[in-house]
Write an enzyme that holds these catalytic residues in place. Structure first.
Site, PDB file in Angstrom:
ATOM      1  N   SER A 298       0.834  -1.206   0.000  1.00 33.16           N
ATOM      2  CA  SER A 298       0.000   0.000   0.000  1.00 33.16           C
ATOM      3  C   SER A 298       0.865   1.251   0.000  1.00 33.16           C
ATOM      4  CB  SER A 298      -0.928   0.017   1.226  1.00 33.16           C
ATOM      5  OG  SER A 298      -0.185   0.318   2.400  1.00 33.16           O
TER       6      SER A 298
ATOM      7  N   SER B  75       0.803   3.694   2.270  1.00 37.56           N
ATOM      8  CA  SER B  75       0.767   4.349   3.581  1.00 37.56           C
ATOM      9  C   SER B  75       2.127   4.869   4.042  1.00 37.56           C
ATOM     10  CB  SER B  75       0.206   3.397   4.638  1.00 37.56           C
ATOM     11  OG  SER B  75       1.108   2.342   4.905  1.00 37.56           O
TER      12      SER B  75
ATOM     13  N   LYS C  70       5.246   0.604   9.561  1.00 41.91           N
ATOM     14  CA  LYS C  70       5.023   2.027   9.836  1.00 41.91           C
ATOM     15  C   LYS C  70       6.290   2.582  10.482  1.00 41.91           C
ATOM     16  CE  LYS C  70       0.574   1.515   8.820  1.00 41.91           C
ATOM     17  NZ  LYS C  70      -0.001   2.050   7.562  1.00 41.91           N
TER      18      LYS C  70
ATOM     19  N   SER D 236      -3.108   6.820   5.988  1.00 37.17           N
ATOM     20  CA  SER D 236      -2.448   5.712   6.655  1.00 37.17           C
ATOM     21  C   SER D 236      -3.324   5.179   7.776  1.00 37.17           C
ATOM     22  CB  SER D 236      -1.098   6.162   7.231  1.00 37.17           C
ATOM     23  OG  SER D 236      -0.507   5.144   8.013  1.00 37.17           O
TER      24      SER D 236
END
Length: 267
Positions: free
Chosen positions: A67, A69, A124, A231
């Protein structure tokens, strides 16, 4: 799919078959007789599975970014490598730490097991370690009362597979020892209040229309994506416990769409 568990089962099965042949079947076989096909395959695959299992469990593990994010740091289609021992040696499958080496620091890009579904791996950036007070108000990140040093780098354009960020602002941000880039979309809301769930230690957080403030509990970490307005991160599902840590991302080893990204370090 629990790939480590599948590999462990394959390792045990092939190893047991090989040992059974050595101590039970081989002594009874006639001289020159051919090994059973299952034994032959087990002897061939066991060393390969063992090496891969040890590498993935204790040294490095590959992941693919699915993705946007973590844009602009990581792009969709990046294949990355994760250091499995930076934050300590953990038992495979059980993910229980047996040797403590170091703890995640603010600014680290970390892979972890998603708290709401540990079968999923997320990536992350660490923006809060135990004891930190994290505040994100009007798209300004503050840690322990000190706003992070930021600098506008202009407009960011990226279009691929339905991802369109031509209206995003590219921001340079200093977080701990890491100077990295983030994306901010001026017209996007600071926080989607309707998406905030109930989670463990939810009482440590306060939310409003301008953002949130959270105090990170002991043994947990607060994670946010570099693509701040797009996100799904700790703002919505809470803190990441230490037991969910997989490792620290450190390098992009492949990208089919952009070969120049190969070998790029992750900061």
């Amino acid at each position: 799919m629990n790939f480590p568990l599948i590999m462990l089962i394959a390792l045990v099965v092939t190893g047991v078959i090989w040992l059974f042949d050595i101590y039970a079947l081989k002594p009874r076989r006639a001289a020159g007789a051919k090994e059973p096909l299952l034994v032959e395959y087990s002897k061939s695959f066991f060393p390969v599975i063992l090496v891969v299992f040890m590498l993935r469990s204790f040294l490095v593990e590959p992941f693919k970014i699915p993705s946007g994010s973590m844009m602009p740091t990581l792009l969709v289609g990046d294949f990355i490598l994760v250091n499995k021992y930076t934050y300590g040696i953990r038992l495979p499958v059980a993910n229980k730490k047996i040797i403590d080496i170091a703890s995640p620091k603010n600014g680290d890009v970390m892979v972890f097991r998603y708290p709401e579904d540990p079968s999923l791996d997320y990536i992350k950036r660490v923006v809060g370690v135990p004891g930190d007070k994290i505040s994100y108000q009007n798209k300004q990140l503050t840690i322990n009362g000190k706003p992070l040093k930021i600098e506008s780098l202009g407009n960011y354009s990226y279009v691929k597979s339905g991802l369109n960020f031509v209206n995003a602002n590219l921001i340079s941000e200093q977080l701990g020892e890491h100077n990295h880039q983030t994306l901010v979309q001026p017209e996007a809301p600071v926080l989607r209040l309707g998406d905030v769930r109930q989670f463990s230690n939810r009482e440590n957080c306060a939310y409003n229309n301008e953002g949130f403030t959270c105090t990170v509990p002991q043994g947990h970490y607060f994670m946010m994506g570099d693509n701040r307005d797009d996100s799904n991160d700790s703002r919505y599902w809470g803190f990441v416990p230490d037991r969910n840590i997989v490792g620290k991302a450190f390098m992009i080893w492949w990208n089919f769409d952009d070969l120049k990204r190969i070998g790029k370090s992750i900061d």
